[in-house]
Write a protein that holds these residues in place. Structure first.
Motif, PDB file in Angstrom:
ATOM      1  N   LEU A 182       3.939   8.808  -4.533  1.00 31.04           N
ATOM      2  CA  LEU A 182       4.458   7.523  -4.056  1.00 31.04           C
ATOM      3  C   LEU A 182       3.326   6.643  -3.545  1.00 31.04           C
ATOM      4  O   LEU A 182       3.258   5.451  -3.862  1.00 31.04           O
ATOM      5  N   VAL A 183       2.422   7.226  -2.770  1.00 30.98           N
ATOM      6  CA  VAL A 183       1.269   6.485  -2.254  1.00 30.98           C
ATOM      7  C   VAL A 183       0.370   6.032  -3.403  1.00 30.98           C
ATOM      8  O   VAL A 183      -0.120   4.894  -3.421  1.00 30.98           O
ATOM      9  N   ASP A 184       0.165   6.909  -4.388  1.00 34.31           N
ATOM     10  CA  ASP A 184      -0.661   6.549  -5.548  1.00 34.31           C
ATOM     11  C   ASP A 184      -0.068   5.362  -6.294  1.00 34.31           C
ATOM     12  O   ASP A 184      -0.792   4.478  -6.766  1.00 34.31           O
ATOM     13  N   CYS A 185       1.243   5.330  -6.414  1.00 36.20           N
ATOM     14  CA  CYS A 185       1.919   4.231  -7.099  1.00 36.20           C
ATOM     15  C   CYS A 185       1.719   2.916  -6.348  1.00 36.20           C
ATOM     16  O   CYS A 185       1.441   1.875  -6.957  1.00 36.20           O
ATOM     17  N   ILE A 186       1.827   2.974  -5.023  1.00 34.47           N
ATOM     18  CA  ILE A 186       1.630   1.776  -4.204  1.00 34.47           C
ATOM     19  C   ILE A 186       0.193   1.268  -4.329  1.00 34.47           C
ATOM     20  O   ILE A 186      -0.053   0.072  -4.481  1.00 34.47           O
ATOM     21  N   LYS A 187      -0.763   2.194  -4.280  1.00 33.73           N
ATOM     22  CA  LYS A 187      -2.170   1.806  -4.405  1.00 33.73           C
ATOM     23  C   LYS A 187      -2.445   1.150  -5.759  1.00 33.73           C
ATOM     24  O   LYS A 187      -3.174   0.170  -5.860  1.00 33.73           O
ATOM     25  N   GLN A 213     -15.674  -5.880  -8.076  1.00 37.71           N
ATOM     26  CA  GLN A 213     -14.867  -4.662  -8.251  1.00 37.71           C
ATOM     27  C   GLN A 213     -13.810  -4.558  -7.166  1.00 37.71           C
ATOM     28  O   GLN A 213     -14.120  -4.531  -5.993  1.00 37.71           O
ATOM     29  N   LEU A 214     -12.558  -4.508  -7.574  1.00 38.20           N
ATOM     30  CA  LEU A 214     -11.469  -4.247  -6.646  1.00 38.20           C
ATOM     31  C   LEU A 214     -10.827  -2.943  -7.053  1.00 38.20           C
ATOM     32  O   LEU A 214     -10.245  -2.838  -8.125  1.00 38.20           O
ATOM     33  N   ASP A 215     -10.948  -1.959  -6.230  1.00 36.18           N
ATOM     34  CA  ASP A 215     -10.495  -0.608  -6.563  1.00 36.18           C
ATOM     35  C   ASP A 215      -9.169  -0.316  -5.890  1.00 36.18           C
ATOM     36  O   ASP A 215      -9.049  -0.461  -4.685  1.00 36.18           O
ATOM     37  N   PRO A 216      -8.134   0.135  -6.643  1.00 36.90           N
ATOM     38  CA  PRO A 216      -6.860   0.452  -6.016  1.00 36.90           C
ATOM     39  C   PRO A 216      -6.907   1.682  -5.136  1.00 36.90           C
ATOM     40  O   PRO A 216      -6.013   1.917  -4.342  1.00 36.90           O
ATOM     41  N   GLU A 217      -7.952   2.500  -5.267  1.00 37.49           N
ATOM     42  CA  GLU A 217      -8.034   3.710  -4.460  1.00 37.49           C
ATOM     43  C   GLU A 217      -8.336   3.388  -3.003  1.00 37.49           C
ATOM     44  O   GLU A 217      -8.991   2.419  -2.690  1.00 37.49           O
ATOM     45  N   ASP A 218      -7.854   4.227  -2.131  1.00 36.26           N
ATOM     46  CA  ASP A 218      -8.060   4.031  -0.713  1.00 36.26           C
ATOM     47  C   ASP A 218      -9.539   4.149  -0.372  1.00 36.26           C
ATOM     48  O   ASP A 218     -10.235   4.971  -0.937  1.00 36.26           O
ATOM     49  N   PRO A 219     -10.027   3.275   0.555  1.00 34.78           N
ATOM     50  CA  PRO A 219     -11.453   3.343   0.898  1.00 34.78           C
ATOM     51  C   PRO A 219     -11.896   4.697   1.413  1.00 34.78           C
ATOM     52  O   PRO A 219     -13.050   5.066   1.267  1.00 34.78           O
ATOM     53  N   GLY A 220     -10.982   5.453   2.000  1.00 35.89           N
ATOM     54  CA  GLY A 220     -11.358   6.768   2.514  1.00 35.89           C
ATOM     55  C   GLY A 220     -11.749   7.738   1.433  1.00 35.89           C
ATOM     56  O   GLY A 220     -12.390   8.750   1.690  1.00 35.89           O
ATOM     57  N   ARG A 221     -11.393   7.439   0.183  1.00 36.57           N
ATOM     58  CA  ARG A 221     -11.706   8.352  -0.906  1.00 36.57           C
ATOM     59  C   ARG A 221     -13.006   7.978  -1.607  1.00 36.57           C
ATOM     60  O   ARG A 221     -13.421   8.622  -2.536  1.00 36.57           O
ATOM     61  N   GLU A 222     -13.625   6.883  -1.183  1.00 36.17           N
ATOM     62  CA  GLU A 222     -14.878   6.455  -1.769  1.00 36.17           C
ATOM     63  C   GLU A 222     -16.037   7.150  -1.044  1.00 36.17           C
ATOM     64  O   GLU A 222     -16.724   6.570  -0.232  1.00 36.17           O
ATOM     65  N   ALA A 223     -16.213   8.413  -1.314  1.00 32.97           N
ATOM     66  CA  ALA A 223     -17.214   9.212  -0.601  1.00 32.97           C
ATOM     67  C   ALA A 223     -18.620   8.754  -0.932  1.00 32.97           C
ATOM     68  O   ALA A 223     -18.932   8.410  -2.061  1.00 32.97           O
ATOM     69  N   GLY A 224     -19.484   8.754   0.071  1.00 32.15           N
ATOM     70  CA  GLY A 224     -20.896   8.506  -0.152  1.00 32.15           C
ATOM     71  C   GLY A 224     -21.291   7.055  -0.105  1.00 32.15           C
ATOM     72  O   GLY A 224     -22.451   6.727  -0.247  1.00 32.15           O
ATOM     73  N   ILE A 243      -1.073  -2.393  -5.724  1.00 29.23           N
ATOM     74  CA  ILE A 243      -1.931  -3.288  -4.940  1.00 29.23           C
ATOM     75  C   ILE A 243      -3.212  -3.598  -5.697  1.00 29.23           C
ATOM     76  O   ILE A 243      -3.675  -4.739  -5.737  1.00 29.23           O
ATOM     77  N   GLY A 244      -3.795  -2.570  -6.315  1.00 27.42           N
ATOM     78  CA  GLY A 244      -5.023  -2.772  -7.076  1.00 27.42           C
ATOM     79  C   GLY A 244      -4.810  -3.733  -8.227  1.00 27.42           C
ATOM     80  O   GLY A 244      -5.652  -4.605  -8.495  1.00 27.42           O
TER      81      GLY A 244
END
Length: 281
Positions: free
Chosen positions: A153-158, A245-256, A161-162
């Protein structure tokens, strides 16, 4: 309003003692009324995902999995309608959707002749009605709809939004009459990395970074799926191309990808950089 590092740290510290629920987000909004809900949700998600990454391994030992499964079985025997899995996930401080995956995999291992494939597990999580056990299907469903950081569900929302921000960014590029390539064009040209859009002309990144208050003692080069910090900035070392670049993934998952304050290089910062670069072009 600009969020200072001290304010960020105060919010992050407050999150240590609250579970990842929508009720916690409401309490956070009451505690920090001057911050927007979007800002609080972003920090909440980012900090919680850091926590999950740190503790992921301990929840996936064979002992832990067996313990969780037996507790689930004992719980549903007493009351199958109670949110057993959701309460278990909150008790051990683990994401409800990830707990549901653990129990579902363990259940299928016990009841199927062959180990379940990842695609089968994902399909059942997206549509719990496919789960052969009705009680477990209901338990998984409760976990999915009550998880505000993980799950289908969260993935679908992201994703939604993306896509929305990708459309907005395309409109801005067209409004500024700037030449660009989109994902489909980059893929057709054989690019191994395909950001939403890549500008075909240089832009002044130094002014763009200054407009969003970033430290220019280091160069941030927009490449690939985000940004990376390299050598000290000067007009000669600025990247010749800015990638919007606009990424639908949550910023917390952008490691590094770290900002000047030490936190991850966020979705909002990428958006601001892209917009500011276009405004200065």
């Amino acid at each position: 309003m600009i969020l200072t590092k001290a304010q960020y740290d105060e919010i992050a510290q407050c999150l240590v003692s609250v579970p990842p629920t929508r009720q916690s987000l409401r309490k956070l909004k009451q505690r920090f009324p001057s911050q927007s809900q979007a800002t609080l949700l972003s920090i909440f998600s980012q900090e919680y995902q850091k926590h999950i990454k740190r503790t992921h391994a301990k929840h996936h030992t064979s002992e832990a999995i067996e313990n969780y499964y037996q507790r689930y079985l004992n719980g549903v025997v007493k009351n199958g309608a109670a949110p057993v899995l959701l309460e278990l996930a909150n008790e051990v401080d683990y994401a409800p959707s990830l707990m549901a995956r653990i129990i579902l995999e363990r259940f299928l291992q016990e009841h199927e002749e062959t180990p379940p494939s990842k695609s089968v597990i994902n399909s059942m999580l997206r549509d719990p009605s496919q789960i052969p056990d009705g009680v477990l299907a209901n338990q998984v469903y409760q976990c999915i709809v009550n998880d505000c950081c993980y799950g289908p569900l969260v993935d679908c929302i992201k994703h939604a939004i993306g896509h929305e921000h990708e459309v907005l960014l395309r409109d801005l590029l067209l409004e500024k009459n700037l030449s660009f390539l989109d994902e489909d064009q980059l893929r057709a040209k054989g690019y191994d990395k395909t950001p939403d859009f890549i500008l075909q002309v240089p832009v002044d990144l130094a002014r763009a970074w200054s407009s969003i208050g970033m430290d220019l003692s280091r160069s941030w080069t927009a490449t690939g799926r985000g940004a990376s910090c390299s050598k000290p900035v000067s007009p000669q070392t600025l990247s010749p191309y800015a990638i919007a670049q606009l990424d639908p993934e949550d910023p917390g998952r952008e490691a590094g990808r770290k900002s000047e304050s030490g936190s991850n290089f966020t979705f909002l910062q990428r958006k601001l950089l892209a917009t500011s670069a276009l405004n200065f072009s």
